[in-house]
Design an enzyme around this catalytic site. Structure first.
Site, short mmCIF file in Angstrom:
data_model
loop_
_atom_site.label_atom_id
_atom_site.label_comp_id
_atom_site.label_asym_id
_atom_site.label_seq_id
_atom_site.Cartn_x
_atom_site.Cartn_y
_atom_site.Cartn_z
N ASP A 131 30.53 -145.10 -38.33
CA ASP A 131 29.78 -145.59 -37.25
C ASP A 131 28.62 -144.41 -36.77
O ASP A 131 29.27 -143.23 -36.58
CB ASP A 131 30.55 -146.19 -35.94
CG ASP A 131 29.65 -146.41 -34.67
OD1 ASP A 131 28.56 -146.77 -35.12
OD2 ASP A 131 30.36 -146.46 -33.78
N ASP B 198 26.19 -144.07 -34.06
CA ASP B 198 25.37 -144.51 -32.71
C ASP B 198 24.42 -143.58 -32.23
O ASP B 198 24.81 -142.45 -31.96
CB ASP B 198 26.78 -144.77 -31.73
CG ASP B 198 26.22 -145.94 -30.75
OD1 ASP B 198 25.50 -145.49 -30.08
OD2 ASP B 198 27.13 -146.57 -30.54
N ASP C 269 30.78 -141.00 -35.36
CA ASP C 269 31.61 -141.27 -34.33
C ASP C 269 33.10 -141.19 -34.84
O ASP C 269 33.44 -142.09 -35.62
CB ASP C 269 31.39 -142.68 -33.77
CG ASP C 269 32.15 -142.60 -32.28
OD1 ASP C 269 32.73 -141.49 -31.75
OD2 ASP C 269 32.35 -143.71 -31.74
#
Lengths: 355, 385
Positions: free
Chosen positions: B98, B100, B288
């Site tokens: 991920d 972000d 992440d």
């Protein structure tokens, strides 16, 4: 049951051999003391030496001692024991196969009773993930991580590795360490086992012995507080004798020095604490403390348990709390827990304010 | 969010799902499914521990339930609807990354949405370089998250059974966590002497070595005095060491090209030390961590709508990543055909759908995708009919 199975009892072929022979482990535990003794030897070796000790001369005893040792470890059921035991089985296997593979250049390689690298790789489903190159070996990153992720050492971190196209290059020695990890994971698998009470009762004396050894090694939580008034009576007594300038036997010096090391004292602190009497040997103390700390030896030593203190006659002035604990560190921990934080004056702070 | 806004969005999400082609992940029936319905009040209700046995066919379920958010698990289980992880009985997990914008060090709060997403895409391309070139992964799905970043799902067989600590090693690798010159530089026996060598064929070693050769080329393009001065800008390199390094570049460049660090003495090794830090900072992919190490993680379903933006969680084919513009390409076709009236409560400039809008806090008639975006973000309510 072949000698190869006894040397590498974690192999699936070894397990099959035991099954084929129709061995009933409950019966072995009840009727074959030699197997149980050797099983205890494996576990003792694991806790004391980090290996599983000398093999029994009889193949059957040696081979069956492995499943019985697993049972023993399961009955005691301590995380640290499972860990140390699996590590030790792996260390012994590694030592054996490293030697055997090094000798592979002579005619022995054709003998069915020796272990070849290819067999080991196939045993752990690594044959598809490992290929030989002119420089050494390349291992698929998935297989590498499965076995290397919990291996100590910066050089095993993936970030430091020459990862390319999904493969990690390894030397032959490194590949053997990876296989040691695979053995360790194999041994750990399924531990602790569910052991029926009928089997466990036969092992009582032996599990007591393992528990006693564990208590001695008990990896205590990190204490970093030095309050001599709260020391267990045995340690206070030893400290008094040192400060009076008495000569202590080796085991007594070891006991007090390892205790002080375990509660967070540096070598300098300990030398200073002992130095009330000018007749004490600073050099000897330094050497001994450094040794206990692991600075001059490969092992870090933990302070002895109450049982060991008693057997050396170092257990004196027992009080009520002593009845409840099995280790001098346990006594000190309990005392620290019972005392208000504000009331704790660290000996080292007092020394600082003096100077 | 007012009831009429919620009802409107739920209705329109339903219209989207009736037409959407979701193509669910492989082994969908072995995964846990979760969703957040359009409930009132703060504190979202997270409905978890569903299997497709509970929900039925996913397309039909989404068209009927019209949830605000929908997720599926990276993990596969024997019993995905059991309420505890141990009862679920884990079988395997995809490896999920991920990225972000909120967690990227290279973004600042002043950046526009477009700028944040661009920074995020740069990080995505670096991540893919690790996954493809270093890890050799072949089964990758890249998706725009529908809001502030990108997800990558890796489904190669080699990752399926990795546990948490092994996945952490992968995280550390792409984030360059724990990367040091000491760990990177190995030794080789050359005839009778041990030589310190920077690996040149793979891993971070290759990246640092490439940077080293670049740096050497920069020095060669300067005159001698400038090159010596440039070297002395580095910590730990004085006049003497600078001369040694410069001499090695002149006389023994071939050694540097092979990664041999012995030739340039302490100076060259100091140079490599400082390049390691520079390369780690510039080339890592700041993913992440908890998402990747968690083998039970729920991730947004590609093809679904993000209830915080009204944008589609869009699968992006590998070849289209460079050209992909989330602010245009993630706008659902369903919301492009007509205009709606919204009451803007939090105005400002918004770039979306290939257009740019400046909105005051009052009633506006806007393209539906913009209205949906503002309402999902909590920056507008549905206009009264």
């Amino acid at each position: 049951m072949q000698p190869l199975h006894a040397r590498y009892p974690f192999l699936s072929a070894a397990r099959e051999a035991v099954q084929t022979a129709g061995v009933d482990l409950a019966a072995v535990v009840a009727d074959e003391p030699a197997v149980v003794e050797r099983a205890l030897g494996r576990v003792e070796g694991a806790l004391q030496e980090g290996t599983v000790g000398e093999p029994h001369r009889r193949t059957r005893v040696e081979l069956l001692s492995y499943p019985v040792a697993r049972v023993l470890v399961s009955v005691v059921d301590e995380h640290v024991l499972v860990h140390k035991y699996a590590r030790a089985e792996a260390a012994t296997a590694h030592e054996r196969f490293s030697e055997e593979l090094a000798a592979d250049t002579d005619l022995r390689s054709t003998r069915a009773a020796t272990l070849r690298l290819a067999d080991l790789l196939a045993e752990f489903d690594l044959d598809g993930a490992v290929r030989e190159t002119p420089e050494g070996y390349r291992v698929g990153v998935g297989a590498y991580l499965q076995h290397a992720a919990d291996q100590w050492g910066e050089e095993w971190r993936l970030v430091n590795r020459e990862l390319q196209d999904g493969e990690v290059p390894l030397t032959e020695a490194e590949l053997l360490v990876l296989l040691r990890q695979a053995v360790r994971h194999r041994v750990e698998e399924g531990l602790p086992l569910d052991v029926p009470d009928s089997v466990a009762t036969h092992l009582e004396g032996h599990t007591d012995r393992v528990e006693e050894l564990l208590a001695e090694l008990e990896l205590t939580r990190d204490i970093d507080t030095v309050v001599p008034d709260l020391f267990p009576p045995c340690m206070q007594h030893l400290l008094d004798r040192i400060q009076k300038g008495e000569h202590l036997e080796h085991h007594s010096r070891f006991a007090i020095a390892s205790f002080l090391t375990s509660i967070g004292m540096s070598t300098d602190d300990i030398v200073e604490m002992f130095q009330v009497n000018p007749g004490f040997g600073e050099e000897v103390t330094r050497y001994q403390v450094n040794h206990i700390r692991g600075a001059t030896s490969p092992t870090e030593y933990s302070p002895p348990s109450c049982a060991t203190m008693q057997s050396y006659g170092d257990c004196v002035n027992m009080d009520d709390l002593c009845e409840e604990i099995s280790h001098p560190m346990g006594y000190y921990e309990a005392k620290l827990d019972d005392t208000e934080e504000e009331e704790l004056v660290d000996w080292r702070e007092r020394q600082e304010s003096k100077s | 969010m007012e009831e009429r806004t919620r009802a409107y969005l739920r209705g329109r999400f339903g219209d989207y799902y009736r037409r959407a082609d979701l193509s669910p992940p492989p082994d969908a029936n072995e995964r846990e499914w979760g969703y957040v319905p359009w409930t009132e009040g703060p504190g979202a209700t997270y409905v978890r521990h569903n299997s497709l046995l509970d929900l039925g066919d996913i397309e039909t379920f989404l068209a009927r339930e019209r949830p605000r958010h929908v997720y599926f698990s990276a993990g596969r289980y024997r019993d995905p609807s059991a309420s505890t992880m141990s009862e679920k009985s884990w079988l395997s997990s995809d490896l999920v990354f991920d990225l972000d914008a909120d967690h990227l060090p290279a973004t600042s709060p002043e950046d526009t949405y477009r700028e944040m997403l661009a920074t995020c895409k740069d990080a995505l391309l670096r991540l893919l370089d690790f996954l493809e070139r270093d890890f050799g992964f072949e089964d990758l799905t890249v998706a725009f998250s529908g809001s502030r970043g990108y997800h990558v799902h890796v489904r190669d067989e080699a990752v399926q059974y990795l546990e948490r600590d092994a996945r952490r090693e992968i995280v550390d690798y792409v984030r360059a966590t724990g990367l040091t010159a000491e760990g990177l530089v190995g030794t080789e026996m050359r005839e009778t002497v041990t030589v310190r060598v920077l690996p040149t064929d793979g891993g971070w070693g290759r990246r640092v070595h490439e940077r080293l050769l670049e740096f050497v080329a920069e020095l060669e393009a300067m005159d001698r005095e400038a090159a010596l001065a440039r070297l002395q800008e580095l910590e730990g390199i004085g006049e003497g060491r600078a001369r040694t390094v410069y001499g090695t570049i002149q006389n023994n460049r071939e050694a540097i090209e092979r990664g041999n660090l012995e030739a340039g003495g302490v100076g060259l090794r100091t140079l490599v030390d400082s390049l390691v830090g520079e390369v780690a900072a510039a080339e890592n992919a700041p993913i992440d961590e908890p998402v990747t190490t968690d083998t039970n993680r729920l991730i947004r379903l590609p093809g679904s709508l993000h209830g915080g933006s009204g944008l589609a969680v869009r699968r992006v084919p590998r070849g289209d990543i460079e050209a992909f513009d989330p602010l245009v390409d993630a706008v659902p076709e369903t919301f492009r055909s007509h205009d709606i009236t919204v009451e803007v409560t939090d105005g400002g400039r918004v770039e979306l759908g290939g257009d740019s809008f400046t909105l005051q806090e009052r009633e506006h008639t806007v393209p539906e995708y913009l209205g949906v975006f503002l309402m999902c973000r909590g920056r507008a309510e549905k206009g009264k009919e």
